[in-house]
Design an enzyme around this catalytic site. Structure first.
Site, PDB file in Angstrom:
ATOM      1  N   ASP A  85       2.012   0.546   6.925  1.00 39.25           N
ATOM      2  CA  ASP A  85       2.613  -0.628   6.298  1.00 39.25           C
ATOM      3  C   ASP A  85       1.644  -1.265   5.302  1.00 39.25           C
ATOM      4  O   ASP A  85       2.005  -1.560   4.163  1.00 39.25           O
ATOM      5  CB  ASP A  85       2.999  -1.630   7.388  1.00 39.25           C
ATOM      6  CG  ASP A  85       3.529  -2.930   6.830  1.00 39.25           C
ATOM      7  OD1 ASP A  85       4.725  -3.004   6.526  1.00 39.25           O
ATOM      8  OD2 ASP A  85       2.734  -3.894   6.692  1.00 39.25           O
ATOM      9  N   LYS A 100       1.754  -1.642   0.918  1.00 34.75           N
ATOM     10  CA  LYS A 100       1.517  -2.898   0.205  1.00 34.75           C
ATOM     11  C   LYS A 100       0.301  -2.782  -0.707  1.00 34.75           C
ATOM     12  O   LYS A 100       0.284  -3.328  -1.819  1.00 34.75           O
ATOM     13  CB  LYS A 100       1.336  -4.024   1.214  1.00 34.75           C
ATOM     14  CG  LYS A 100       2.590  -4.291   2.042  1.00 34.75           C
ATOM     15  CD  LYS A 100       2.309  -5.216   3.217  1.00 34.75           C
ATOM     16  CE  LYS A 100       3.553  -5.442   4.046  1.00 34.75           C
ATOM     17  NZ  LYS A 100       3.299  -6.243   5.269  1.00 34.75           N
TER      18      LYS A 100
END
Length: 429
Positions: free
Chosen positions: A202, A206
């Site tokens: 994750d 980003k």
């Protein structure tokens, strides 16, 4: 003020989507005043139509997202489905239909952002995605608009709330990794399968998005060096405290000193307690941006959750709606530098290394020689011994990661080294 409403298709109605729908309904009058025209929720595409969705007119619900986009009157699509497909196909369809898009899909943007930006530009439409990184924190738009006239050299941040909650609990209570993970799961911070969070996937997605914006170059998910935090132990936190540090899972994006390349990485690291990121607690996110003219900037706030993420989505909706009324578009992809992404081995950093060694004369000298042979200078050494065994903690000076990694591999081969207990980078000094 225009009276005909701008019609919005909501693709996905989970935790974030339902909050978007709620805010659009309860704040309809305010949104109208801020935009200059009403915005109307014209349809909501879902997978399970039988599910009760409080506050949403059942007549708006459909399972055919493609038909919703193709019906001819949609102005803006909000994509909060997540994942790669069908989100990618639906966003592409939206552009083909002349529909601007607001997305919260970090995975898709990290993998196919360049293609989606190209499709939006070709169609003369907007692609906004503030909610894809750090939830409610205004970060994407300040970096690509407010700092557009500056040169960003480094971005370092905590961009995953689940991992920060776990590490914060380990630090503050002395809990082990599994115990802290169990608490995060019980409180709803961690998914039943926490792999994407704890293994850094994750955060890496980003990081890819932020690196592209910061350095005006295309950075894909595959370009980001990634290490998870499942091996972080209570002993690591004890060592960090002795150094006046704590441990965070960091996304670190850097422009090379010569300006000819960039690096992007995600991994756990020790940072000094004096660094602003060290005080970020619980499930909060924070991103530290270093720009040439603006200096050091800190963005802090809740990085996940339905309402905070919906806030970011609605902010994009207002911006895209205003652009629609002005018959204009906002900033698109900026990738003019086309800088290469260097491998992790080129990163200059420091290591904190814990070794289990034989407690006998000459061991320290042998270890020091190994470091010297790989061109790595030692900053500090701490040794404790008992009953023929010893622990040796070495903190290095800055060196290329490849040299540090090579040193560790050589240490593993020494007869006097019984094991490498832990390896952690030291950042933020």
């Amino acid at each position: 003020m225009r009276t005909r409403p701008l019609k919005v298709a909501l693709l996905g109605c989970g935790v974030v989507g339902s909050e978007v729908a709620r805010i659009m309904t309860t704040h309809a009058d305010d949104l109208t005043q801020r935009i200059g025209a009403p915005v109307e929720l014209a349809g909501v595409a879902v997978r399970r139509p039988s599910k009760v969705r409080e506050g949403i007119d059942p007549s708006l619900i459909t399972t055919d997202a493609t038909a919703l986009l193709k019906r001819g009157d949609i102005d803006i699509a909000i994509e909060v489905i997540g994942g790669i497909e069908p989100a990618r196909a639906l966003i592409t369809t939206a552009f083909e239909q002349g529909i601007s898009v607001v997305s919260a899909n970090k995975a898709l943007l990290a993998q196919d952002g360049a293609a989606l930006h190209a499709a939006a530009e070709a169609a003369g439409l907007d692609l906004y995605y503030e909610a894809a990184v750090a939830g409610a924190i205004p970060l994407v738009r300040p970096m690509r608009e407010s700092l557009a006239g500056d040169k960003i050299n480094r971005v370092m941040g905590i961009v995953n709330g689940t991992t920060n909650f776990i590490l914060d609990k380990m630090d503050s209570t002395g809990a082990g990794y599994q115990e802290a993970l169990d608490e995060a799961t019980a409180l709803g911070y961690a998914e039943a399968d926490p792999t994407a969070d704890v293994e850094g996937y994750d955060a890496a997605a980003k990081a890819a998005i932020l690196a592209g914006i910061a350095f005006h170059t295309r950075v894909r998910l595959d370009d980001v060096s990634r290490e998870g935090m499942t091996e972080v132990s209570a002993a690591d936190f004890a060592s960090a405290k002795r150094m006046g540090c704590t441990i965070k899972l960091l996304a670190i994006l850097e422009r090379a000193a010569d300006g000819e390349s960039v690096t992007a990485r995600v991994h756990p690291a020790m940072i000094p307690l004096s660094h602003p990121l060290a005080s970020v607690r619980e499930a909060y996110n924070a991103v530290f941006v270093e720009a040439e003219a603006a200096g050091r900037l800190m963005f802090y706030g809740p990085g996940a959750g339905g309402a905070p993420t919906a806030s970011a989505v609605l902010g994009d909706l207002v911006a895209v709606a205003r652009n629609k009324l002005a018959e204009a578009t906002g900033p698109g992809e900026s990738a003019y530098t086309q800088l290469p992404v260097s491998p992790m081995g080129d990163v200059v950093t420091r290591y904190h290394i814990s070794l289990d060694v034989a407690d006998k004369p000459g061991v320290l000298a042998q270890v020091a020689t190994t470091f010297a042979e790989h061109g790595v200078s030692i900053d500090t050494v701490r040794q404790q011994g008992k009953d023929g065994e010893a622990s040796l903690v070495v903190v290095t000076h800055r060196a290329p990661d490849a040299a540090l990694s090579g040193t560790v591999e050589a240490l593993r081969k020494l007869d006097t080294v019984r094991g490498v207990a832990s390896i952690m980078r030291v950042e933020g000094e």
